[in-house]
Design a protein around this motif. Structure first.
Motif, mmCIF file in Angstrom:
data_model
loop_
_atom_site.group_PDB
_atom_site.id
_atom_site.type_symbol
_atom_site.label_atom_id
_atom_site.label_comp_id
_atom_site.label_asym_id
_atom_site.label_seq_id
_atom_site.Cartn_x
_atom_site.Cartn_y
_atom_site.Cartn_z
ATOM 1 N N ILE A 55 0.830 -1.209 0.000
ATOM 2 C CA ILE A 55 0.000 0.000 0.000
ATOM 3 C C ILE A 55 0.864 1.259 0.000
ATOM 4 C CG2 ILE A 55 -1.724 1.299 1.344
ATOM 5 C CD1 ILE A 55 -2.432 -1.698 2.427
ATOM 6 N N ASN A 56 0.516 2.179 -0.900
ATOM 7 C CA ASN A 56 1.128 3.499 -0.916
ATOM 8 C C ASN A 56 0.388 4.329 0.124
ATOM 9 O OD1 ASN A 56 1.983 6.075 -1.459
ATOM 10 N ND2 ASN A 56 1.569 5.994 -3.672
ATOM 11 N N LYS A 57 1.034 4.591 1.270
ATOM 12 C CA LYS A 57 0.345 5.264 2.367
ATOM 13 C C LYS A 57 0.040 6.728 2.050
ATOM 14 C CE LYS A 57 -0.633 3.555 5.834
ATOM 15 N NZ LYS A 57 -1.932 2.865 6.062
ATOM 16 N N THR A 58 0.690 7.268 1.019
ATOM 17 C CA THR A 58 0.447 8.669 0.675
ATOM 18 C C THR A 58 -1.006 8.858 0.219
ATOM 19 O OG1 THR A 58 2.727 8.688 -0.057
ATOM 20 C CG2 THR A 58 1.410 10.628 -0.594
ATOM 21 N N ASP A 59 -1.488 7.919 -0.609
ATOM 22 C CA ASP A 59 -2.883 8.043 -1.060
ATOM 23 C C ASP A 59 -3.697 6.774 -0.804
ATOM 24 O OD1 ASP A 59 -1.738 6.383 -2.882
ATOM 25 O OD2 ASP A 59 -2.192 7.597 -4.648
ATOM 26 N N GLU A 69 3.546 0.521 2.869
ATOM 27 C CA GLU A 69 3.150 -0.457 3.882
ATOM 28 C C GLU A 69 2.984 -1.830 3.239
ATOM 29 O OE1 GLU A 69 0.065 0.404 7.094
ATOM 30 O OE2 GLU A 69 -0.974 -1.088 5.880
ATOM 31 N N CYS A 70 3.465 -2.839 3.962
ATOM 32 C CA CYS A 70 3.247 -4.218 3.527
ATOM 33 C C CYS A 70 2.305 -4.828 4.543
ATOM 34 C CB CYS A 70 4.588 -4.951 3.517
ATOM 35 S SG CYS A 70 4.429 -6.734 3.598
ATOM 36 N N ASN A 99 5.677 -0.822 8.140
ATOM 37 C CA ASN A 99 5.754 0.434 7.395
ATOM 38 C C ASN A 99 7.182 0.799 7.015
ATOM 39 O OD1 ASN A 99 3.018 0.818 7.864
ATOM 40 N ND2 ASN A 99 3.408 1.882 9.796
ATOM 41 N N TYR A 100 7.295 1.498 5.891
ATOM 42 C CA TYR A 100 8.567 2.083 5.496
ATOM 43 C C TYR A 100 8.274 3.556 5.283
ATOM 44 C CZ TYR A 100 12.548 3.315 2.542
ATOM 45 O OH TYR A 100 13.667 3.909 2.015
ATOM 46 N N THR A 101 9.045 4.400 5.926
ATOM 47 C CA THR A 101 8.835 5.836 5.753
ATOM 48 C C THR A 101 10.140 6.478 5.350
ATOM 49 O OG1 THR A 101 7.204 5.728 7.498
ATOM 50 C CG2 THR A 101 7.919 7.907 6.842
ATOM 51 N N HIS A 102 10.116 7.170 4.228
ATOM 52 C CA HIS A 102 11.293 7.923 3.827
ATOM 53 C C HIS A 102 10.842 9.320 3.504
ATOM 54 C CE1 HIS A 102 15.303 8.584 2.073
ATOM 55 N NE2 HIS A 102 14.630 9.493 1.407
ATOM 56 N N LEU A 103 11.139 10.269 4.389
ATOM 57 C CA LEU A 103 10.760 11.654 4.122
ATOM 58 C C LEU A 103 11.964 12.355 3.519
ATOM 59 C CD1 LEU A 103 8.699 12.215 7.365
ATOM 60 C CD2 LEU A 103 7.879 11.656 5.070
#
Ligand SMILES: *[C@@H]1O[C@H](CO)[C@@H](O)[C@H](O)[C@H]1NC(C)=O
Ligand SMILES: *[C@@H]1O[C@H](CO)[C@@H](O)[C@H](O)[C@H]1NC(C)=O
Ligand SMILES: *[C@@H]1O[C@H](CO)[C@@H](O)[C@H](O)[C@H]1NC(C)=O
Ligand SMILES: *[C@@H]1O[C@H](CO)[C@@H](O)[C@H](O)[C@H]1NC(C)=O
Ligand SMILES: *[C@@H]1O[C@H](CO)[C@@H](O)[C@H](O)[C@H]1NC(C)=O
Ligand SMILES: *[C@@H]1O[C@H](CO)[C@@H](O)[C@H](O)[C@H]1NC(C)=O
Ligand SMILES: *[C@@H]1O[C@H](CO)[C@@H](O)[C@H](O)[C@H]1NC(C)=O
Ligand SMILES: *[C@@H]1O[C@H](CO)[C@@H](O)[C@H](O)[C@H]1NC(C)=O
Length: 295
Positions: A178-182, A218-219, A233-237
């Motif tokens: 899942i693309n957590k942005t949208d 997110e997986c 989750n993977y977050t890269h800002l």
């Protein structure tokens, strides 16, 4: 036997309302013992006047007797081979109308709907109670482990790979990226589900996407039977604000590098000082010598 205290009651009550009152869902783990419930609450009758049959409801052709109690005795003459030595009634409970069946060491092939039929023997046999039990096997997946790309400051546009793994679950999972942005779903580029000797599955999936400056992926591993989703989750800002998993890792690495560089320069500096001291000392002695020589 292992029940799943967190999930079972919810699932059970849901199914009980949705289907019939007499049907029950039992969730058991592979290799455990399952208790299939059959409770007769009518008027007490002597056991020798009863016949109790446990059968497979969804396929009576395949096996018509899972367990039989005739005239107060277990009767194995018609029991199907796959249930031999694997079934027990609770003898201390029979008198009170509890005809629940203990099924030992359950495996995938036991995932059936079972039926308990209680007959009263008079001149003819009369059905006085029936119950159905659905046996579902399940095991929770382990917390998924999500690995993301190690990124430098500007890999935007490059293709990057994520991987996600989990295991020890049953039945086969669904995997969602899942693309957590949208909150959109991304199609996996690879999905490997491996069965193991103990009946459980492990899963490995990868996702390839074009890197963007801000990535939140997110997986999620779904167990349909347990109605359970486990996610990582993977977050890269953006690098500049210093947050984000990978930037943090990079910072840590840079920090260690700087420390090493500091130690090296101190050593070099001390070396230089020593050389300088030596050189000054020898110059002074040389002067002294020449002075004496001139005298
Ligand atoms: C299942 O029941 C049998 C017989 O009662 C017992 O020996 C065995 O330990 C039980 N297995 C589990 C996993 O509880
Ligand atoms: C089992 O049941 C059959 C018929 O239903 C009967 O002939 C046989 O004697 C019974 N066996 C025992 C051990 O009760
Ligand atoms: C059931 O157990 C008996 C004695 O314990 C044994 O002789 C028989 O072979 C077993 N049957 C199966 C199908 O395992
Ligand atoms: C019936 O017997 C089983 C096995 O002893 C027990 O787990 C269950 O709670 C009993 N059910 C009722 C309603 O008494
Ligand atoms: C349980 O059943 C499996 C096959 O389904 C078998 O390999 C295993 O030996 C059995 N375990 C016990 C304790 O009977
Ligand atoms: C995630 O969604 C955002 C917003 O729709 C989009 O800009 C970005 O490219 C998407 N990321 C991936 C990896 O698809
Ligand atoms: C698990 O997550 C997926 C994807 O977000 C969703 O479609 C599904 O309904 C979720 N399942 C449960 C049991 O929450
Ligand atoms: C991942 O993020 C979602 C929502 O953004 C959150 O519900 C979930 O608990 C997070 N999972 C982990 C392992 O951090």
């Amino acid at each position: 036997m292992t029940f799943f205290p967190h999930h079972l009651p919810l699932f059970l009550s849901f199914r009980l309302v949705a289907v019939a009152l007499e049907e029950e869902i039992i969730v058991s783990k592979l290799g455990d013992n399952a208790t299939l419930s059959c409770i007769y609450q009518g008027r007490k009758l002597p056991l020798k006047n009863l016949r109790v049959y446990w059968q497979i409801a969804d396929d009576p052709e395949e096996c018509s007797v899972v367990h039989a109690l005739i005239s107060g005795q277990d009767n194995e003459s018609e029991q199907c081979i796959q249930f031999k030595n694997r079934t027990q009634l609770f003898w201390d409970r029979l008198e009170s109308g509890n005809f629940s069946l203990l099924l030992l060491n359950v495996s995938q092939s036991d995932e059936r709907t079972y039926k308990c039929v209680v007959l009263q023997k008079t001149e003819y046999n009369k059905v006085i109670h029936q119950a159905e039990v659905v046996l579902s096997l399940a095991a929770s997946y382990s917390q998924p482990i999500l690995s993301g790309p190690i990124r430098n400051s500007d890999s935007t546009g490059e293709e990057v790979t994520f991987s996600c793994r989990s295991g020890n679950g049953y039945p086969e999972p669904n995997v969602y990226w899942i693309n957590k942005t949208d909150n959109s779903r991304l199609p996996p580029s690879e999905l490997e589900i491996t069965p193991h000797a103990d009946g459980t599955y492990s899963v490995f999936s990868t996702l390839k996407v074009k890197a963007t400056s801000n990535m939140q992926i997110e997986c999620s591993i779904e167990n349909k039977i347990l109605q359970e989703n486990l996610s990582a989750n993977y977050t890269h800002l953006k690098q500049s604000d210093g947050s984000g998993t990978e930037s943090h890792k990079n910072l840590e690495k840079n920090g260690r590098g700087a420390q090493a560089a500091g130690i090296v320069s101190i050593v070099i500096l001390m070396g230089l000082l020593a050389v300088l001291t030596c050189w000054l000392w020898r110059r002074r002695s040389a002067k002294l010598v020449s002075y004496t020589g001139n005298e």
